[in-house]
Structure formats: structure tokens, C-alpha cells
Design an enzyme around this catalytic site. Structure first.
Site, PDB file in Angstrom:
ATOM      1  N   CYS A 121       4.086   3.968   1.641  1.00 38.76           N
ATOM      2  CA  CYS A 121       5.080   2.962   2.020  1.00 38.76           C
ATOM      3  C   CYS A 121       4.374   1.825   2.759  1.00 38.76           C
ATOM      4  O   CYS A 121       3.546   2.087   3.633  1.00 38.76           O
ATOM      5  CB  CYS A 121       6.135   3.609   2.924  1.00 38.76           C
ATOM      6  SG  CYS A 121       7.435   2.470   3.440  1.00 38.76           S
TER       7      CYS A 121
ATOM      8  N   GLU B 205      12.887   3.284  -2.405  1.00 40.84           N
ATOM      9  CA  GLU B 205      13.223   1.904  -2.011  1.00 40.84           C
ATOM     10  C   GLU B 205      14.662   1.809  -1.499  1.00 40.84           C
ATOM     11  O   GLU B 205      14.927   1.142  -0.503  1.00 40.84           O
ATOM     12  CB  GLU B 205      13.014   0.938  -3.176  1.00 40.84           C
ATOM     13  CG  GLU B 205      11.562   0.812  -3.633  1.00 40.84           C
ATOM     14  CD  GLU B 205      10.602   0.422  -2.510  1.00 40.84           C
ATOM     15  OE1 GLU B 205      11.031  -0.249  -1.552  1.00 40.84           O
ATOM     16  OE2 GLU B 205       9.429   0.812  -2.589  1.00 40.84           O
TER      17      GLU B 205
HETATM   18 ZN    ZN Z   1       8.834   2.196   1.648  1.00 40.19          ZN
END
Ligand code: ZN
Length: 179
Positions: free
Chosen positions: A103, A146
Site C-alpha cells: 500500500c 482500494e
Molecule cells: Zn492502499
């Protein structure tokens, strides 16, 4: 276009529920500028997805672009650059598979996360048109990762075995083969 700063884990915006768009807001100059900036920020960071909360804007936009090849996500299908407004996931099959996830808001780390592998995403396009997309496998994981950002969740919330939460270089050295 402007490259925006990507905020990191610990910033409170990453834990907020993001605000949906009204049809009137979609297509405004402010909206278009935000999408252009998100796209430039994603390209500069060489990621495959970015949610607006990651640049400290707590609204429901996600952009995703999975390139043909040449990424560390080599097994996946490609997906052209697309904007997803107010996206919502419905799980079609609960059967889960695990993938290693990273991430942009948790730089340098990787974690092994199991998620359902067959979903449908309902969303509005950047023109405000209702769309629906069925996804399987790695792409289903990408969308869940997401869209989690819009609900204030991070991938590490889903890690069952914390011994599989590692630095990226240790992932490369010790875990890549299992992934
Ligand atoms: Zn992320």
C-alpha cells in the site's frame, strides 16, 4: 496537474469513512482537477491504485490501472486506467484466496491477506454514468484493497497471521516463492 503528497498510516484521514459524491458534483472543475492530480500522483508512485483519502481528500473516488506486465503483480490481468466514483462491492462467492498486498500509505511493507475472489463492483463513471464490473482473482483483491480505503480500512486490518506482515525486502528474500 500536481503530484499530491500521499499520507501514511497513522494519519486520521485514512481511518475516516469517505463522503460520496452527488451527481451535481461529478464533472465540476474541482472534481476534474482532483482526478487529474490523483492520476499524476499514482503514475509518479508507480502504484496500481489510489483512493482519494490517500491524498487527504475524504471523498469516494478510486482510480485503478493495472499494466500489462513489468510489475511485481505479474500474474494479474491488465486493466486500463479507470475512475470509480461511489463504488460498492457485492461478494458473489465467499471463497477466499490470499495475495501479498502492499500500500502506498504503508511504504516498504507487504502483508498476506485473504479475500473473497469473485465480486461485482457497482459505481459511477467520471461522467456520472452507472456501471458494473465483475471481477475475479487478483483484480478482485485489488478492488477490495482500494475500496477499503473509502471505509477507513487498511489491508493490515485483514492480516490473520502477523508473521506474514513483513518488510518488502524480506518479502522478496523469504516469501516471494510462497506467494
Ligand atoms: Zn492502499
Amino acid at each position: 496537474m500536481t503530484i499530491r503528497k500521499i499520507i501514511r498510516m497513522g494519519h486520521p484521514t485514512l481511518r475516516q469513512i469517505a463522503k460520496p459524491y452527488s451527481l451535481e458534483e461529478i464533472g465540476s472543475q474541482e472534481f476534474q482537477t482532483l482526478i487529474d492530480d490523483m492520476r499524476e500522483t499514482l503514475e509518479a508512485s508507480r502504484g496500481i491504485g489510489l483512493a482519494a483519502p490517500q491524498i487527504d481528500v475524504s471523498t469516494q473516488i478510486v482510480i485503478i490501472e493495472v499494466p500489462e506486465s513489468g510489475t511485481r503483480y505479474g500474474e494479474s490481468e491488465a486493466l486500463p486506467f479507470t475512475v470509480y466514483i461511489n463504488p460498492h462491492i457485492t461478494v458473489l462467492e465467499e471463497t477466499s484466496t490470499g495475495y501479498w498486498e502492499g500500500c502506498l500509505s504503508i511504504p516498504g511493507m507487504m502483508g498476506f491477506v485473504e479475500r473473497p475472489q469473485h465480486i461485482v463492483v457497482d459505481y459511477l463513471s467520471d461522467k456520472g454514468v452507472k456501471q458494473s464490473l465483475e471481477l475475479k482473482g487478483f483484480l478482485a483483491t485489488v478492488f477490495q484493497h482500494e475500496l477499503d480505503h473509502l471505509q477507513g480500512h487498511l489491508y493490515l486490518d485483514h492480516i490473520k497471521d502477523l508473521s506474514l506482515f513483513t518488510y518488502e525486502s524480506e518479502y522478496q528474500e523469504f516469501h516471494l516463492k510462497e506467494g
